[in-house]
Design an enzyme around this catalytic site. Structure first.
Site, mmCIF file in Angstrom:
data_model
loop_
_atom_site.group_PDB
_atom_site.id
_atom_site.type_symbol
_atom_site.label_atom_id
_atom_site.label_comp_id
_atom_site.label_asym_id
_atom_site.label_seq_id
_atom_site.Cartn_x
_atom_site.Cartn_y
_atom_site.Cartn_z
ATOM 1 C CG HIS B 64 -1.962 -0.997 1.256
ATOM 2 N ND1 HIS B 64 -3.144 -0.862 0.585
ATOM 3 C CD2 HIS B 64 -2.005 -2.221 1.840
ATOM 4 C CE1 HIS B 64 -3.881 -1.938 0.762
ATOM 5 N NE2 HIS B 64 -3.217 -2.794 1.521
ATOM 6 N N PRO B 65 0.306 2.349 -0.624
ATOM 7 C CG PRO B 65 -1.116 3.935 -1.600
ATOM 8 C CD PRO B 65 -0.921 2.444 -1.428
ATOM 9 C CG PHE B 117 -2.307 4.176 9.819
ATOM 10 C CD1 PHE B 117 -2.757 3.543 10.968
ATOM 11 C CD2 PHE B 117 -3.179 5.030 9.145
ATOM 12 C CE1 PHE B 117 -4.049 3.760 11.444
ATOM 13 C CE2 PHE B 117 -4.466 5.257 9.615
ATOM 14 C CZ PHE B 117 -4.902 4.615 10.762
#
Lengths: 176, 176
Positions: B64-65, B117
């Site tokens: 994920h970015p 996150f």
């Protein structure tokens, strides 16, 4: 100077013999000095369970030889000596076929969980450890990760006790 | 052949757009075909929570970015497109100073937990995500690992729904 309390100095390398995580070792150095072994263990538990992350846990696990293997002394010879001493009960009573079965289950375990089987080996036979491995193999990966971390902490505490008693002897010899 | 049910074929690369773990993608291919989206989600949950290990979870997270970053399209452009679409609510309403605060907290989070996150961003504003990040930052690392995996599964399910509806359209166009 009579009556002055000599401080026990423990370096990062010595902490890494207790627990093979670099973050753990650094945080223990930062938290020193400790009043007692009990105070050091209290801090070590907080660092291990609350501060360092999963990457540190995996690093610590990977520092161990597989249960049933003779530790290689090439990487960290103090660490290897401790592993061997902790498995002395086991090696005294295991046949080669039992060691083969243990080795096979170690492979299955690592394939499922991504890290080697960690158990506090002191006083346990290889048969007892194999039974524990088979039982724990059924766990979900996240559950097993936390159990492995708890076993690692038991190992760490035994090694800290050994380290403190060795250090105390050196300090008292230097005093006399 | 009229009346024959056409089977939806989904390749490993398409599963990796849903969830960036190679083990997850392989096991989904092995488990195909699926009767319905619901059946596929049921299997996906079992694979994700019970079969793949922490290394697979970390691989999926790292695909994920960071929330608040524009995804780089260099690695997996379908994956990047999905990430961007999921954050469209957020990007529509965020100031550059808020993005800066989010970026700073992303750094703190990654330093503590060792992974970025992860939150299911669909329909959430960046302010809502930042509030969630700050709250989750207080968690113990092992607790946060499981929350991140649960958020990843929510993302995976939304992407699977999109994949199945896209595929159904292609199949029905080919039929007509």
């Amino acid at each position: 100077m009579i009556g002055e309390k000599r401080e026990m100095e423990i370096g990062e390398d010595e902490w890494k013999v207790c627990c093979g995580s670099s973050d753990f070792a650094k945080l223990m150095v930062d938290s020193a000095p400790f009043e007692s072994l009990e105070a050091a263990i209290y801090t070590a538990r907080d660092i291990w369970f609350n501060l360092v992350n999963v990457t540190a846990w995996l690093e610590a696990f990977s520092a161990h030889p597989q249960i049933g293997d003779t530790p290689s002394s090439s990487i960290n010879s103090d660490f290897a000596r401790r592993s061997k001493a902790e498995q002395s009960t086991a090696f005294a009573s295991t046949s080669s076929s039992a060691l083969k079965e243990l080795a096979d289950w170690n492979v299955r375990y690592k394939k499922k969980f991504g890290f080697i089987f960690i158990i506090c080996a002191s006083g346990k036979t290889h048969a007892e450890m194999l039974a524990a491995l088979k039982e724990r193999y059924e766990n979900r990966p996240i559950v097993e990760l936390e159990i492995a971390a708890t076993e690692q902490m038991k190992i760490t505490e035994l090694r800290m006790a050994k380290l403190f008693s060795d250090k105390a002897r050196v300090v008292s010899e230097a005093d006399s």
